[in-house]
Scaffold this active site. Structure first.
Site, short mmCIF file in Angstrom:
data_model
loop_
_atom_site.label_atom_id
_atom_site.label_comp_id
_atom_site.label_asym_id
_atom_site.label_seq_id
_atom_site.Cartn_x
_atom_site.Cartn_y
_atom_site.Cartn_z
CG ASP A 61 41.53 41.40 36.46
OD1 ASP A 61 41.19 41.11 37.36
OD2 ASP A 61 42.39 42.36 36.62
CD GLN A 62 40.51 36.47 35.17
OE1 GLN A 62 40.31 35.22 34.67
NE2 GLN A 62 41.12 35.85 36.23
CG HIS B 243 33.23 55.54 37.65
ND1 HIS B 243 34.04 55.80 37.81
CD2 HIS B 243 32.43 56.74 37.05
CE1 HIS B 243 34.43 56.80 36.97
NE2 HIS B 243 33.09 57.80 36.96
CD1 TRP C 193 47.79 44.92 35.91
CD2 TRP C 193 46.48 44.73 33.45
NE1 TRP C 193 48.05 45.76 35.52
CE2 TRP C 193 47.55 46.14 34.15
CE3 TRP C 193 45.78 44.47 32.42
CZ2 TRP C 193 47.16 46.59 33.16
CZ3 TRP C 193 45.59 45.45 32.29
CH2 TRP C 193 46.90 46.56 32.03
CG ASN C 194 50.66 40.32 37.45
OD1 ASN C 194 50.68 41.17 37.33
ND2 ASN C 194 50.82 39.13 38.90
CB SER C 195 48.30 36.81 32.34
OG SER C 195 49.05 35.60 33.28
CG HIS D 287 48.06 40.84 45.42
ND1 HIS D 287 46.93 42.06 45.15
CD2 HIS D 287 46.52 39.71 43.89
CE1 HIS D 287 45.77 41.79 44.35
NE2 HIS D 287 45.83 40.38 44.29
CG ASP E 230 47.86 44.86 46.94
OD1 ASP E 230 46.54 44.89 46.72
OD2 ASP E 230 48.24 43.91 46.22
CD GLN F 183 52.77 33.21 31.94
OE1 GLN F 183 51.92 32.58 31.93
NE2 GLN F 183 51.94 35.07 31.64
#
Length: 477
Positions: free
Chosen positions: A377-378, A150, A356-358, A22, A117, A338
């Protein structure tokens, strides 16, 4: 900079949720704001401040401030539960953030805007009590944000029972395509509450900033923009991998882990172009021992070169003979840079947990993926990678485990597929264009900066004093 100069520039506090994944995107956004003439202070917890690798901070040019989460010595590990930590952070964080705003205003350096955030929705309440602009910053995709909204509105019924669920702007989803906190309902109730609370006061936000690329998620972004002032401002990765307009911006600048830069790049330099499989599951994902064993033998059996990041806390799960038997083909390290690795010409495939970053890094550097989502979230990111953007394959689970044959099959197909060479290049180009001058994200960042400058020009000394008094009134509560 003297007092008069300070008061002429818009001034933001950027408040981060205290984890590497984050901090990085919010730091990169801060660099973009600084480059466009906004003064920024990055705000993190006292514990994380002490944990950050100091050698990298000097290259960011973003001043650091701290607030308390109530656990200054041990962070979240010091709390008796996640729920207790989040509740304490909300209470103590609100108080210490208010005091920070008071301190800066009292020294003649007032704040115009709190960028926070989305996990820390209480920051918006602090901003409004102090008469400041409030901008929420989503570090996850708009697809994931829409799903949580939602669910928060009761439009998605949990536990998930339907075999196919429709969410505006997204392809038909099966339960396993949802964030794990909904798919495995009840697994982490305190975290789910925090995620749903991202939308508890969002209607008060002056801006809703999303770390994504408009062209990546146009349908869901357009749907969200009907509800809130949404602006896409991603991808938030260092400029030298995108538009190259921020001089020397080659890395994020902060690190809680120490990367093994030299060993990784030297090893890769000796490998042929497009010959290496890169494997990393991020800073938080934990694989069980059986899954680690399956992955070990999949990498050995695929017979490709591989570079695998195995955090020191996970090393004991490796079979004792694995390193010795794969020393001619593989390199195992505890952490690595990375972005630098994904950009290397030797890398041909990324086995990833789909954080999400990756995901954004792989998309923007044109690297196809084999996806093995773990939690959070993956699963949703994996669905988009495979079915929407078509830049990867999912190694399917059998009885809760991804077996070595499934991993080998996906790796082989990604390495050999022509489609997997073409599609990533398309998204890489769009990522660079979004951040280049006049691109979709660049325009949105400029619009945000213009609004801050316009506000600063309208704020008189009387208004600033009123804001300080308003903070003082509420700060002790």
């Amino acid at each position: 900079m003297d007092k008069e100069e300070k008061t002429q520039e818009a001034h933001c506090l950027v408040v981060c949720y205290p984890s590497q994944g984050h901090i990085n995107p919010m730091l990169q956004f801060s660099k973009r704001l600084e480059n466009k003439g906004v003064r920024v202070r990055l705000v993190t917890t006292r514990f994380i401040f002490k944990s950050i690798m100091y050698t990298a901070i000097s290259s960011t040019y973003i001043p650091l401030e701290t607030i308390s989460d109530g656990y200054d010595e041990g962070g979240i590990d010091e709390a008796e539960s996640i729920g207790t930590y989040l509740e304490t952070f909300s209470k103590v964080g609100s108080q210490t953030l208010t005091r920070l705003i008071e301190k800066l205003s009292g020294s003649g350096d007032p704040v115009d805007c709190i960028i926070y955030d989305a996990f820390l929705a209480w920051c918006l309440d602090v901003a409004k009590k102090c008469g400041l602009l409030g901008a929420t910053f989503f570090t996850q995709s708009c697809a994931v944000g829409s799903i949580y909204y939602h669910a928060q509105q009761g439009l998605i019924k949990v536990p998930l029972e339907e075999t196919e669920i429709l969410v505006p702007g997204l392809p038909p989803l099966q339960p396993q395509d949802f964030p794990s906190f909904l798919y495995r309902f009840g697994s982490y109730p305190a975290i789910l509450t925090m995620l749903l609370d991202q939308f508890s006061n969002i209607e008060k936000a002056d801006w809703v900033l999303c770390n994504t690329i408009y062209e990546l998620e146009p349908e869901v972004v357009d749907w969200m923009a009907k509800l809130w002032p949404v602006r896409t401002i991603g991808p938030t990765i260092p400029s030298m991998y995108l538009d190259k307009r921020l001089e020397d911006d080659v890395d994020y600048g902060f690190s809680i882990f120490k990367p093994n830069n030299d060993a990784c790049t030297k090893w890769l330099d000796e490998k042929p172009e497009g010959s290496v499989v890169y494997v990393s599951f991020g800073s938080l994902a934990v694989l069980d021992s059986e899954q680690m064993v399956e992955l070990c033998w999949a990498l050995k059996g695929s017979n490709y070169y591989f570079l695998w990041v195995v955090r020191s806390s996970e090393e004991a799960k490796l079979p004792t003979e694995f390193i010795a038997e794969t020393k001619e083909k593989g390199l195992v390290v505890s952490w690595c840079p990375q972005l630098e690795i994904l950009a290397h010409k030797a890398i041909a495939c990324f086995i990833t947990h789909c954080g999400w970053n990756s995901t954004l890094e792989a998309l923007c550097l044109g690297v196809p993926m084999v996806v093995m989502p773990h939690w959070s979230d993956q699963g949703t990111n994996a669905k988009c990678i495979t079915d929407v953007w078509k830049v990867g394959l999912k190694a399917s689970q059998e009885k809760g485990i991804v077996e070595q044959e499934a991993i080998k099959r996906c790796v082989r197909e990604v390495m050999e597929s022509e489609e997997m060479k073409v599609n990533p290049k398309k998204w890489s180009k769009l990522g660079r264009e979004a951040m280049s001058e006049g691109g979709s994200s660049d325009r949105n960042i400029s619009e945000f900066v213009d609004s801050l400058v316009h506000r600063r020009s309208r704020v008189s000394d009387t208004n600033v004093c009123d804001n300080v008094l308003r903070c003082n009134k509420h700060g002790g509560q």
